[in-house]
Design a protein around this motif. Structure first.
Motif, short mmCIF file in Angstrom:
data_model
loop_
_atom_site.label_atom_id
_atom_site.label_comp_id
_atom_site.label_asym_id
_atom_site.label_seq_id
_atom_site.Cartn_x
_atom_site.Cartn_y
_atom_site.Cartn_z
N LEU A 98 53.64 -5.06 -67.93
CA LEU A 98 52.98 -3.90 -67.34
C LEU A 98 53.74 -3.42 -66.10
O LEU A 98 53.87 -2.22 -65.87
N GLU A 121 53.56 2.47 -70.78
CA GLU A 121 52.30 1.80 -70.44
C GLU A 121 51.48 1.49 -71.69
O GLU A 121 50.82 0.45 -71.77
N ALA A 188 46.27 0.48 -69.82
CA ALA A 188 46.90 -0.83 -69.92
C ALA A 188 46.43 -1.75 -68.80
O ALA A 188 46.17 -2.94 -69.02
N ASP A 192 44.38 -5.20 -69.06
CA ASP A 192 44.83 -6.42 -68.41
C ASP A 192 43.69 -7.03 -67.58
O ASP A 192 43.56 -8.25 -67.49
#
Length: 360
Positions: A98, A121, A188, A192
């Motif tokens: 990332l 991304e 993203a 996460d």
């Protein structure tokens, strides 16, 4: 049309144009806003910088958490805590793809990548979703192995304390990543954060397993581990759906409603035609066709398009690029030029297919 009527008509257009320009200038005095390319780039870099900062901070927190748990693993020999430590370490490492995506997204567009590198991304989001899936598989495998091969765990208070530390560390990181991800529009980073939350659930499994072992029930840890695996799968579903929608250019319909409402308020816009919104990384891009008076000059139609662009940039959050096409309203008795083009294209396509069929 008489000369007097034509004069009045032209004079009316001139007055409307002047009023529109003065209204637009006044709005910028009251609500200053810049649309220069440099300002848009600065905003994009600021968003990427916030994302990088969130990754570095969460990486440090999870690194300390995993290190503390690893010490207890060595002392206690807890397999469940070993799995939780591996989860936390893996979650910290997901910051790597990332972070690379954020760095890549800062690069300027090129003649090959004309939209820039914001899609990196979304690719990082896929990696994160796969990592969540791997965590679920590892948790399930560990729980089943513990059911088939039960074993005692030493230093249960230390294991329980490490489990609480793991849960608190993961939950703090999850909240931080999700909050920043939603603020900058990064699906993203949100995914996460959800991944960090799954690892927090795994830490709770270790805690409940330690409590069950303290009460003499060896199967407590693996049973809870299977339940946590199911919870991880639910989180995987949500994260996968978010990343899939982003890859498929899905947007919140409320953004479309806000954009259409803002365009209808622009002086000179008679109707809103085709409107498209898409995410490129954590930034939005819009393309729209608006209908204007067919009697307007090219310069006047351009001013309406610029006003429409400004209205969209003010009304839609995280929107950094707008392409506005001004279509003249069809005069009475005249066909819509776009419909005529579509008709000719369809007719040419049918003729081409007929020629190919006869040649075959």
């Amino acid at each position: 049309m008489s000369e007097q009527h034509r004069h009045d008509h032209d004079h009316g257009h001139e007055q409307d144009g002047r009023l529109s320009r003065w209204r637009h200038r006044l709005s910028h005095v009251l609500v200053p806003h810049s649309h220069d390319a440099a300002d848009k780039t600065d905003h994009a870099l600021e968003s990427s910088a916030r994302g990088m900062r969130a990754l570095w901070v969460s990486l440090a927190v999870l690194g300390v958490t995993a290190l503390a748990q690893a010490v207890v693993v060595v002392v206690s020999g807890s397999v469940a805590l070993l799995g939780d430590t591996a989860h936390n370490a893996a979650d910290a490492l997901t910051a790597v793809p990332l972070g690379l995506a954020f760095l890549l997204g800062r690069r300027a567009a090129t003649r090959r990548f004309t939209y820039g590198y914001g899609r990196a991304e979304d690719l990082a989001g896929l990696v994160i979703v796969l990592t969540i899936a791997a965590s679920a598989a590892f948790a399930a495998w560990t729980a089943i192995d513990r059911l088939l091969n039960p074993r005692d765990v030493a230093y249960l208070p230390a294991v329980a304390t490490a489990a609480v530390v793991g849960f608190l560390g993961n939950e703090w990181v999850a909240r931080y990543r999700i909050r920043v991800g939603r603020q900058i529009g990064s699906a993203a980073l949100v995914a996460d954060g959800l991944h960090a939350r799954t690892d927090g659930f795994t830490s709770l499994a270790v805690l409940f397993g330690a409590g069950g072992a303290a009460l003499g029930w060896q199967a407590a840890d693996p049973v809870v581990g299977l339940l946590i695996t199911a919870a991880i799968l639910f989180v995987l579903r949500d994260a996968g759906r978010e990343v899939f929608r982003r890859i498929m250019d899905a947007v919140d319909p409320a953004l479309v409603d806000a954009a259409e409402g803002a365009l209808r308020e622009v002086p000179g816009v008679r109707a809103v035609g085709e409107l498209r919104l898409r995410w490129i990384g954590h930034r939005l891009r819009a393309e729209v066709a608006v209908e204007v008076d067919g009697e307007l000059s090219v310069r006047e139609a351009h001013e309406v398009a610029v006003a429409a662009e400004h209205a969209l940039l003010h009304a839609v959050p995280k929107l950094t690029a707008v392409l506005v096409h001004a279509d003249p309203a069809p005069a009475p008795g005249l066909a819509d030029p776009h419909a005529a083009l579509a008709h000719h294209a369809a007719r040419d396509g049918a003729s081409r297919h007929a020629v190919e069929a006869s040649a075959g």
